[in-house]
Every structure is written in C-alpha cells, then in structure tokens.
Motif scaffolding. Structure first.
Motif, PDB file in Angstrom:
ATOM      1  N   LEU A  29      61.001 -14.256   4.607  1.00 53.37           N
ATOM      2  CA  LEU A  29      60.372 -15.571   4.559  1.00 53.37           C
ATOM      3  C   LEU A  29      58.889 -15.514   4.933  1.00 53.37           C
ATOM      4  O   LEU A  29      58.067 -16.222   4.348  1.00 53.37           O
ATOM      5  N   ALA A  30      58.545 -14.686   5.895  1.00 53.45           N
ATOM      6  CA  ALA A  30      57.159 -14.634   6.352  1.00 53.45           C
ATOM      7  C   ALA A  30      56.228 -14.003   5.327  1.00 53.45           C
ATOM      8  O   ALA A  30      55.013 -14.216   5.374  1.00 53.45           O
ATOM      9  N   ASN A  31      56.770 -13.252   4.382  1.00 51.07           N
ATOM     10  CA  ASN A  31      55.935 -12.563   3.399  1.00 51.07           C
ATOM     11  C   ASN A  31      56.076 -13.132   1.996  1.00 51.07           C
ATOM     12  O   ASN A  31      55.756 -12.451   1.017  1.00 51.07           O
ATOM     13  N   SER A  32      56.538 -14.372   1.891  1.00 52.47           N
ATOM     14  CA  SER A  32      56.804 -14.922   0.552  1.00 52.47           C
ATOM     15  C   SER A  32      56.173 -16.284   0.328  1.00 52.47           C
ATOM     16  O   SER A  32      56.603 -17.021  -0.541  1.00 52.47           O
ATOM     17  N   HIS A  33      55.139 -16.646   1.082  1.00 53.73           N
ATOM     18  CA  HIS A  33      54.533 -17.969   0.919  1.00 53.73           C
ATOM     19  C   HIS A  33      53.804 -18.117  -0.413  1.00 53.73           C
ATOM     20  O   HIS A  33      53.732 -19.202  -0.980  1.00 53.73           O
ATOM     21  N   GLN A  34      53.216 -17.042  -0.925  1.00 54.75           N
ATOM     22  CA  GLN A  34      52.366 -17.140  -2.107  1.00 54.75           C
ATOM     23  C   GLN A  34      53.104 -16.762  -3.391  1.00 54.75           C
ATOM     24  O   GLN A  34      52.471 -16.536  -4.418  1.00 54.75           O
ATOM     25  N   PHE A  35      54.414 -16.705  -3.339  1.00 51.95           N
ATOM     26  CA  PHE A  35      55.174 -16.323  -4.526  1.00 51.95           C
ATOM     27  C   PHE A  35      55.190 -17.449  -5.543  1.00 51.95           C
ATOM     28  O   PHE A  35      54.949 -18.622  -5.226  1.00 51.95           O
ATOM     29  N   SER A  36      55.506 -17.090  -6.801  1.00 50.92           N
ATOM     30  CA  SER A  36      55.719 -18.104  -7.833  1.00 50.92           C
ATOM     31  C   SER A  36      57.037 -18.820  -7.583  1.00 50.92           C
ATOM     32  O   SER A  36      57.826 -18.423  -6.724  1.00 50.92           O
ATOM     33  N   LEU A  37      57.274 -19.880  -8.328  1.00 51.91           N
ATOM     34  CA  LEU A  37      58.496 -20.665  -8.135  1.00 51.91           C
ATOM     35  C   LEU A  37      59.742 -19.817  -8.357  1.00 51.91           C
ATOM     36  O   LEU A  37      60.714 -19.914  -7.606  1.00 51.91           O
ATOM     37  N   SER A  38      59.716 -18.979  -9.388  1.00 52.09           N
ATOM     38  CA  SER A  38      60.881 -18.138  -9.671  1.00 52.09           C
ATOM     39  C   SER A  38      61.099 -17.106  -8.566  1.00 52.09           C
ATOM     40  O   SER A  38      62.241 -16.814  -8.182  1.00 52.09           O
ATOM     41  N   ASP A  39      60.007 -16.567  -8.047  1.00 55.37           N
ATOM     42  CA  ASP A  39      60.132 -15.587  -6.976  1.00 55.37           C
ATOM     43  C   ASP A  39      60.641 -16.245  -5.689  1.00 55.37           C
ATOM     44  O   ASP A  39      61.416 -15.646  -4.940  1.00 55.37           O
ATOM     45  N   ARG A  40      60.205 -17.463  -5.427  1.00 60.12           N
ATOM     46  CA  ARG A  40      60.687 -18.179  -4.250  1.00 60.12           C
ATOM     47  C   ARG A  40      62.178 -18.498  -4.376  1.00 60.12           C
ATOM     48  O   ARG A  40      62.921 -18.462  -3.398  1.00 60.12           O
ATOM     49  N   SER A  41      62.621 -18.800  -5.585  1.00 53.47           N
ATOM     50  CA  SER A  41      64.054 -19.022  -5.817  1.00 53.47           C
ATOM     51  C   SER A  41      64.839 -17.751  -5.552  1.00 53.47           C
ATOM     52  O   SER A  41      65.946 -17.786  -4.992  1.00 53.47           O
ATOM     53  N   GLU A  42      64.255 -16.608  -5.943  1.00 57.00           N
ATOM     54  CA  GLU A  42      64.914 -15.328  -5.675  1.00 57.00           C
ATOM     55  C   GLU A  42      64.995 -15.055  -4.175  1.00 57.00           C
ATOM     56  O   GLU A  42      66.004 -14.561  -3.672  1.00 57.00           O
ATOM     57  N   THR A  43      63.928 -15.419  -3.443  1.00 55.06           N
ATOM     58  CA  THR A  43      63.943 -15.234  -1.989  1.00 55.06           C
ATOM     59  C   THR A  43      65.027 -16.095  -1.354  1.00 55.06           C
ATOM     60  O   THR A  43      65.776 -15.629  -0.477  1.00 55.06           O
TER      61      THR A  43
END
Length: 328
Positions: free
Chosen positions: A85-99
């Motif tokens: 979570l701490a390293n995923s703030h700048q991800f795209s929407l699809s990448d955030r869904s994967e997280t």
C-alpha cells in the motif's frame, strides 16, 4: 471438532479399584506390607516412574509453537500489506485494482491457513463454503466470499493446499512490481523474505498438526500410570488407615488430570476452549487490514497521504481520522 476432558476413566479405572483395595485391606486385620512398596512410590522416585511431566511439557510446547508460528504469518501479512500500500499511490486505476486484489488475497491466506489446519477442505470450490472433515457437507464460511480471485479453482484433491496456491499470486505481484519499477531491488528482496517466512511458518504449523505424540510412548505411559495406581494403596494403607482413601483418589485424579491436559494441547488448532483462538485472531487482523485498505483507497481519491486530513463517512459528512491529533 470439540475435545472434552472425560474424568470417568479416572474414577472408574483407577480411583474406585484403589478405594476398594484400601477398604479391603483395612477390614482384613490390617496386615503389614513390605517396605518395598514404600520405596517404589517414594516422592523422590515418582517423577522417574511417571512420564507425565514430559508429556505435558511437550504438548504445551506444541501449543506455544503453534501460536508463535501464527504470529509469524500475521506479521508477514502485515508487512506485505504495508509495503504494497505504501508504494502504490501513483499507480494507474488498473494497477490499484490489482493491489487491492492482492491485499484481499493476503487476508484470504489467513483464513486458508486456519481452515487447512482444521482439515476443512474445498473453500475455494464454492466461494463461501468449506467441506467438513467429519460429515463431508458444505460448511458456511462467509469470510471467503470476497477474498479469493475470480475463477480460482482449487487443487486440494491433488494434494496442493490453498495457502501455497495463493502465495503464487503474491509472488507474481512482487515480480510485476519489480519489473515495473514499483519496488527497487532491496524492497522486492525484503518482500520475498516476508513471503518465504510466511510459507515456512505455515509448514511448521502443518508439522505440529500432522505429527502426534508417538503411540508407543502413550501406551507405555498409560501402563505405568495404571501400575502406579495399583501399587499406591499398598504403600499408604499401613500408615494412613482410612485416610489412604482420599489420598489415593486425589493423587490419581491429579495425575490423570495432567495426562488429560497433555492430550488437550497436542492439537491446538481446533475449536475447543483450550485451543488457540484462531477465529478471533484472524477476524481481528482482517479488520485491521480492511481499515488500511479503506484508508489507502480514500487517500488515492483525495490525493492526500494516508491517515492525514478528513475523510467522508458513508453519509457524506466530514469525519475525523482514525485518531485525532490536534483540533479539527
């Protein structure tokens, strides 16, 4: 499965025969018995005769080790959740869904560990169910309904546990994050260490679950305990008269109670009151990680860091953070 400590073997198997012997001996002219009986059951040799201490300590070690290994799994899940979570703030929407999907899989690993140690198979076949080992019927486990990946099929029937199966998704996510420069090499290495520690602790808990106390030791222990109970009345009746009755009963009840405690603690992963409170612990960690996930989603929507600023409650009104630091 529930385990209960049945005291009837104590009363019927040893206490009552011992009392009968004591009463019979006292009624028949109180004969004198050889001093060898007193030597045999002297307090200094009791621990040498009875392996109760070894059995009880071994069983408690299994209980304590099982609790510690569960803590290792929980710690690994916490660390991986924090890092993802701490390293995923700048991800795209699809990448955030994967997280978010991976975080839910980490929670599912906790439930899968609990069910695997209880031999409740098949939770991944129908989301929300597990197969009872005693009846073979589906048992409702709603904790799985929104955690497992879509389309997941289980391999329990081929000998692959769900815990190990789910760790592949986490491994693939770490590899993807490294390839896309979400994590640098030391971070990815530490995440791999956490995942390996999780699998190692899971294997050690399996060892506790699948390796009972050797049957030869248990048989010999029962035989020696019965022999001691049969000899004890002869050693006490000559000097204690009728007081030997409550003394023999108390001693044998205590020794069989210690034996019963050992049998209770050998498998600490069930539903019994004496077992590890796995249901409560897992639910508590799920609540904790769910708060982290919701806060991460809120921070991504408003563009702030996690746990900073105001958040919106379900009614759309401003609500303070999880803990207030300063005036609002």
């Amino acid at each position: 499965m529930f385990k209960t400590l049945d005291c009837r073997p104590v009363l019927y198997g040893i206490a009552i025969p011992s009392l009968s012997i004591v009463v019979g001996l006292m009624l028949v002219s109180k004969p004198r018995f050889p001093q060898a009986f007193n030597t045999l059951v002297s307090p200094s040799q009791t621990k040498e005769i009875l392996p109760q201490v070894f059995r009880n300590q071994t069983s408690y070690n299994r209980f304590w080790d099982g609790r510690n290994y569960l803590t290792v799994i929980i710690t690994s899940v916490r660390n991986l959740t924090r890092s993802f979570l701490a390293n995923s703030h700048q991800f795209s929407l699809s990448d955030r869904s994967e997280t978010e999907r991976i975080i839910r899989i980490l929670i599912a690993i906790l439930y899968a560990t609990k069910n695997h140690l209880r031999a409740e198979w098949g939770a991944e076949i129908i989301p929300g169910t597990a197969i009872s080992p005693s009846t073979g019927d589906a048992t409702l486990t709603p904790e799985y309904s929104d955690l497992l990946p879509r389309g997941l099929y289980g391999c329990d029937d081929r000998g692959l546990g769900l815990v190990l199966q789910l760790t592949f998704f986490v491994e693939q996510y770490i590899k993807k994050g490294f390839d896309h420069s979400w994590f640098h090499a030391p971070q990815a290495s530490q995440m791999q260490v956490q995942l390996n520690s999780l699998v190692d602790a899971y294997g050690r808990m399996e060892t506790i679950r699948l390796t009972p106390i050797p049957i030869a030791h248990l048989i010999h222990q029962k035989q020696v305990l019965a022999l001691f109970g049969g000899v004890l009345p002869f050693a006490l009746v000559d000097k204690m008269d009728y007081w030997a009755i409550p003394v023999v009963s108390l001693v044998m009840f205590t020794l069989y109670g210690i034996d019963g405690i050992g049998s209770q603690l050998e498998d600490p992963f069930g539903y019994d009151r004496n077992d590890i409170k796995m249901d409560f612990i897992v639910e508590d960690i799920r609540s904790e990680i769910s708060v982290l996930l919701e806060e991460w989603k809120r921070a991504g929507q408003v563009g702030h860091d996690m746990f900073v600023g105001n958040r919106q409650d379900s009614r759309g009104q401003d609500e303070g953070g999880c803990d207030v630091n300063g005036a609002h």
